[in-house]
Design a protein around this motif. Structure first.
Motif, mmCIF file in Angstrom:
data_model
loop_
_atom_site.group_PDB
_atom_site.id
_atom_site.type_symbol
_atom_site.label_atom_id
_atom_site.label_comp_id
_atom_site.label_asym_id
_atom_site.label_seq_id
_atom_site.Cartn_x
_atom_site.Cartn_y
_atom_site.Cartn_z
ATOM 1 N N ASP A 38 0.825 -1.220 0.000
ATOM 2 C CA ASP A 38 0.000 0.000 0.000
ATOM 3 C C ASP A 38 0.852 1.260 0.000
ATOM 4 O O ASP A 38 0.523 2.258 0.644
ATOM 5 C CB ASP A 38 -0.960 0.026 1.201
ATOM 6 N N LYS A 39 1.957 1.222 -0.701
ATOM 7 C CA LYS A 39 2.853 2.370 -0.827
ATOM 8 C C LYS A 39 2.944 2.800 -2.287
ATOM 9 O O LYS A 39 2.680 2.020 -3.208
ATOM 10 C CB LYS A 39 4.267 2.027 -0.309
ATOM 11 N N TYR A 40 3.359 4.064 -2.494
ATOM 12 C CA TYR A 40 3.488 4.623 -3.840
ATOM 13 C C TYR A 40 4.562 3.879 -4.639
ATOM 14 O O TYR A 40 5.660 3.622 -4.143
ATOM 15 C CB TYR A 40 3.847 6.105 -3.707
ATOM 16 N N LEU A 41 4.229 3.529 -5.883
ATOM 17 C CA LEU A 41 5.184 2.836 -6.765
ATOM 18 C C LEU A 41 6.168 3.857 -7.342
ATOM 19 O O LEU A 41 6.039 4.279 -8.485
ATOM 20 C CB LEU A 41 4.431 2.115 -7.897
ATOM 21 N N GLU A 42 7.139 4.264 -6.532
ATOM 22 C CA GLU A 42 8.068 5.308 -6.968
ATOM 23 C C GLU A 42 9.398 4.775 -7.481
ATOM 24 O O GLU A 42 10.266 5.536 -7.894
ATOM 25 C CB GLU A 42 8.331 6.289 -5.824
ATOM 26 N N MET A 43 9.570 3.441 -7.480
ATOM 27 C CA MET A 43 10.805 2.831 -7.980
ATOM 28 C C MET A 43 10.486 1.921 -9.164
ATOM 29 O O MET A 43 9.348 1.508 -9.362
ATOM 30 C CB MET A 43 11.482 2.023 -6.869
ATOM 31 N N TYR A 44 11.544 1.622 -9.942
ATOM 32 C CA TYR A 44 11.389 0.718 -11.084
ATOM 33 C C TYR A 44 12.474 -0.349 -11.004
ATOM 34 O O TYR A 44 13.662 -0.041 -10.840
ATOM 35 C CB TYR A 44 11.500 1.471 -12.408
ATOM 36 N N CYS A 45 12.061 -1.614 -11.086
ATOM 37 C CA CYS A 45 13.003 -2.726 -11.050
ATOM 38 C C CYS A 45 13.325 -3.127 -12.486
ATOM 39 O O CYS A 45 12.464 -3.654 -13.198
ATOM 40 C CB CYS A 45 12.405 -3.905 -10.286
ATOM 41 N N GLN B 203 11.549 -5.678 -14.604
ATOM 42 C CA GLN B 203 10.831 -4.759 -15.492
ATOM 43 C C GLN B 203 9.422 -4.450 -14.974
ATOM 44 O O GLN B 203 8.425 -4.653 -15.667
ATOM 45 C CB GLN B 203 10.760 -5.336 -16.912
ATOM 46 N N GLN B 204 9.363 -3.901 -13.761
ATOM 47 C CA GLN B 204 8.081 -3.510 -13.189
ATOM 48 C C GLN B 204 8.276 -2.407 -12.148
ATOM 49 O O GLN B 204 9.359 -2.255 -11.585
ATOM 50 C CB GLN B 204 7.390 -4.714 -12.534
ATOM 51 N N CYS B 205 7.212 -1.638 -11.942
ATOM 52 C CA CYS B 205 7.248 -0.578 -10.936
ATOM 53 C C CYS B 205 7.046 -1.192 -9.554
ATOM 54 O O CYS B 205 6.206 -2.074 -9.385
ATOM 55 C CB CYS B 205 6.157 0.457 -11.216
ATOM 56 N N ILE B 206 7.804 -0.715 -8.597
ATOM 57 C CA ILE B 206 7.734 -1.240 -7.241
ATOM 58 C C ILE B 206 7.801 -0.084 -6.239
ATOM 59 O O ILE B 206 8.096 1.053 -6.610
ATOM 60 C CB ILE B 206 8.876 -2.239 -6.957
ATOM 61 N N HIS C 297 12.686 -7.579 -3.947
ATOM 62 C CA HIS C 297 13.546 -7.100 -5.043
ATOM 63 C C HIS C 297 14.932 -6.690 -4.531
ATOM 64 O O HIS C 297 15.653 -5.955 -5.212
ATOM 65 C CB HIS C 297 12.867 -5.917 -5.744
ATOM 66 N N LYS C 298 15.287 -7.147 -3.360
ATOM 67 C CA LYS C 298 16.576 -6.809 -2.767
ATOM 68 C C LYS C 298 17.720 -7.326 -3.644
ATOM 69 O O LYS C 298 17.729 -8.485 -4.065
ATOM 70 C CB LYS C 298 16.689 -7.431 -1.363
ATOM 71 N N GLY C 299 18.668 -6.448 -3.955
ATOM 72 C CA GLY C 299 19.793 -6.832 -4.795
ATOM 73 C C GLY C 299 19.538 -6.672 -6.281
ATOM 74 O O GLY C 299 20.439 -6.843 -7.101
ATOM 75 N N HIS C 300 18.307 -6.325 -6.660
ATOM 76 C CA HIS C 300 17.976 -6.124 -8.073
ATOM 77 C C HIS C 300 18.450 -4.749 -8.546
ATOM 78 O O HIS C 300 18.781 -3.874 -7.742
ATOM 79 C CB HIS C 300 16.459 -6.234 -8.289
ATOM 80 N N ASP C 301 18.468 -4.583 -9.863
ATOM 81 C CA ASP C 301 18.838 -3.296 -10.465
ATOM 82 C C ASP C 301 17.609 -2.391 -10.421
ATOM 83 O O ASP C 301 16.690 -2.534 -11.233
ATOM 84 C CB ASP C 301 19.291 -3.517 -11.915
ATOM 85 N N THR C 302 17.583 -1.472 -9.453
ATOM 86 C CA THR C 302 16.426 -0.595 -9.288
ATOM 87 C C THR C 302 16.819 0.875 -9.428
ATOM 88 O O THR C 302 17.909 1.275 -9.022
ATOM 89 C CB THR C 302 15.755 -0.808 -7.913
ATOM 90 N N VAL C 303 15.907 1.659 -9.986
ATOM 91 C CA VAL C 303 16.112 3.106 -10.152
ATOM 92 C C VAL C 303 14.779 3.800 -9.857
ATOM 93 O O VAL C 303 13.726 3.160 -9.890
ATOM 94 C CB VAL C 303 16.571 3.464 -11.588
ATOM 95 N N PRO C 304 14.806 5.115 -9.584
ATOM 96 C CA PRO C 304 13.535 5.841 -9.420
ATOM 97 C C PRO C 304 12.691 5.719 -10.682
ATOM 98 O O PRO C 304 13.218 5.779 -11.796
ATOM 99 C CB PRO C 304 13.982 7.279 -9.169
#
Length: 207
Positions: free
Chosen positions: A155-162, A166-169, A178-185
């Motif tokens: 229930d949090k804003y999807l402000e990151m992208y994995c 290839q999905q918003c998180i 998604h710990k350790g994955h390549d994530t960006v804003p």
């Protein structure tokens, strides 16, 4: 039938909605009882109370009584279905997001709140700027399907992208599955995709 009653005459100038428990103050202007009480409560310490419309002041604080005649007229207005199932939309065009808190005359929403999961017109948005608690809420441009912007797990804003999946998180997802994955804003990824799309369109046009 619609010409018999002007709905704006039965709207409170504070909340901009149809009058609820209408009261007339000494100068003659009418408001929802709750709206004018809240407005005057802020000036209790001054001992002088004014009309939000004409500015006339009163001291001591006027005693408010429900205006039964006006209340009956508002009820008749609802029964005429001028504002019943078919709501009136003001300054809105097809595709606009409408305010979730305008109950009678719908105004165009200017912001959506990711905490309240609701959209607000300029008038109803003011509480988010004035209330210390609401100031901490995350506001974005008015968005139709707000639930799509919220993580179904946290229930949090999807402000990151994995980029790995290839999905918003959300931020909690980054720390969790998604710990350790390549994530960006998400905004960074969105900008990158827009640039790539423009470049691709330019190359296809140049070919």
């Amino acid at each position: 039938m619609e010409g018999l009653l002007d709905t704006e005459e039965f709207c409170c100038s504070i909340c901009l909605d149809l009058l609820k428990d209408p009261v007339a103050i000494p100068c003659g202007h009418s408001y929802c009882m709750e709206c004018i009480n809240d407005y005057w409560r802020k000036n209790d310490h001054l001992g002088v109370f004014s009309c939000p419309q004409c500015g006339q002041t009163f001291s001591p604080r006027p005693v408010l009584n429900r205006n039964t005649i006006l209340a009956d007229m508002v009820d008749k207005l609802k029964k005429l279905e001028l504002l019943g199932d078919s709501q009136i939309y003001d300054n809105c065009v097809p595709g606009d997001v409408t305010c979730d808190f305008c109950t009678s005359i719908k105004q165009k929403a200017v912001k959506s709140c990711l905490v309240c999961l609701a959209s607000y017109c300029q008038n109803h948005l003011q509480a988010h700027y004035k209330s210390p608690a609401l100031k901490k809420h995350k506001l974005i441009e008015a968005f139709v399907n707000l639930q799509e912007k919220i993580c179904p797990h946290h229930d949090k804003y999807l402000e990151m992208y994995c980029r790995t999946d290839q999905q918003c998180i959300c931020l909690l997802c980054v720390m969790d599955e998604h710990k350790g994955h390549d994530t960006v804003p998400a905004a960074v990824e969105s900008t990158k995709k827009q640039v790539k799309k423009k470049k691709k369109n330019y190359l296809s046009c140049s070919a």
